[in-house]
Scaffold this motif. Structure first.
Motif, short mmCIF file in Angstrom:
data_model
loop_
_atom_site.label_atom_id
_atom_site.label_comp_id
_atom_site.label_asym_id
_atom_site.label_seq_id
_atom_site.Cartn_x
_atom_site.Cartn_y
_atom_site.Cartn_z
N THR A 273 31.53 19.05 -20.31
CA THR A 273 30.48 18.97 -19.30
C THR A 273 30.31 17.55 -18.81
OG1 THR A 273 29.28 20.88 -20.20
CG2 THR A 273 28.01 19.29 -18.90
N SER B 270 29.67 26.19 -13.11
CA SER B 270 29.27 26.49 -14.48
C SER B 270 30.17 27.58 -15.04
CB SER B 270 27.82 26.98 -14.50
OG SER B 270 26.95 25.96 -14.05
N PRO C 180 32.04 22.82 -24.39
CA PRO C 180 30.78 22.21 -23.94
C PRO C 180 30.89 20.70 -23.74
CG PRO C 180 30.34 23.85 -25.60
CD PRO C 180 31.84 23.72 -25.53
N GLN D 257 31.45 29.49 -19.06
CA GLN D 257 31.24 29.58 -20.51
C GLN D 257 32.41 28.94 -21.25
OE1 GLN D 257 30.43 33.73 -21.49
NE2 GLN D 257 28.23 33.30 -21.36
N ALA D 258 32.13 28.53 -22.46
CA ALA D 258 33.18 27.94 -23.29
C ALA D 258 34.37 28.90 -23.40
CB ALA D 258 32.64 27.62 -24.68
N THR E 54 29.84 22.22 -15.70
CA THR E 54 28.96 22.51 -16.82
C THR E 54 29.55 23.64 -17.64
OG1 THR E 54 27.02 21.86 -15.53
CG2 THR E 54 26.64 23.16 -17.51
N VAL E 55 29.74 23.38 -18.93
CA VAL E 55 30.32 24.37 -19.84
C VAL E 55 29.26 24.74 -20.88
CG1 VAL E 55 32.22 24.95 -21.37
CG2 VAL E 55 32.57 23.33 -19.49
N SER E 56 28.91 26.00 -20.93
CA SER E 56 27.88 26.45 -21.87
C SER E 56 28.53 27.12 -23.08
CB SER E 56 26.92 27.41 -21.18
OG SER E 56 27.64 28.52 -20.66
N SER E 57 27.85 27.00 -24.20
CA SER E 57 28.40 27.57 -25.45
C SER E 57 27.97 29.00 -25.64
CB SER E 57 27.93 26.72 -26.63
OG SER E 57 26.53 26.65 -26.65
#
Length: 123
Positions: free
Chosen positions: A91, A11, A88, A13-14, A120-123
């Protein structure tokens, strides 16, 4: 027979980066083409990048060109996917694949597959 094992997912972050690895074992010939594909939930498997083992010629999918880099290490029989500026929409489960020499981007033309690794890329 060829065995492929992916690693390096996780995982992030963007805007961040990850490097995926695909360790290959078995009868890998210099003519082989190694590819990376990805599949997000509810979507079809998408071509990401490929590299020809013999000369390291590469080709990328439009959605990752300029952000991802595929490379290989002969000594380790490993193919890498360096992913920068992640979004994101990147992902997905990422899969490593191999075929005996076809410069194609169609998943059906790849004979060997790894088990996949989640990114998994979170915004």
């Amino acid at each position: 027979q060829v065995q492929l094992v992916e690693s390096g997912g996780g995982s992030v972050q963007a805007g961040g980066s990850l490097r995926l690895s695909c360790a290959a074992s078995g009868r890998i010939f210099s003519s082989y083409v190694m590819g990376w594909f990805r599949q997000a939930p509810g979507k079809e498997r998408e071509f990401v990048a490929r590299i020809r083992w013999s000369d390291s010629s590469t080709y990328y999918g439009a959605s990752v060109k300029g952000r991802f880099t595929i490379s290989r290490d002969d000594a380790k029989n490993t193919v890498y996917l360096q992913m920068n500026s992640l979004k994101p929409e990147d992902t997905a489960v990422y899969y490593c694949a191999a075929n005996s020499g076809l410069l194609v981007s169609t998943s059906q033309m790849y004979d060997y597959w790894g088990q996949g690794t989640q990114v998994t890329v979170s915004s």
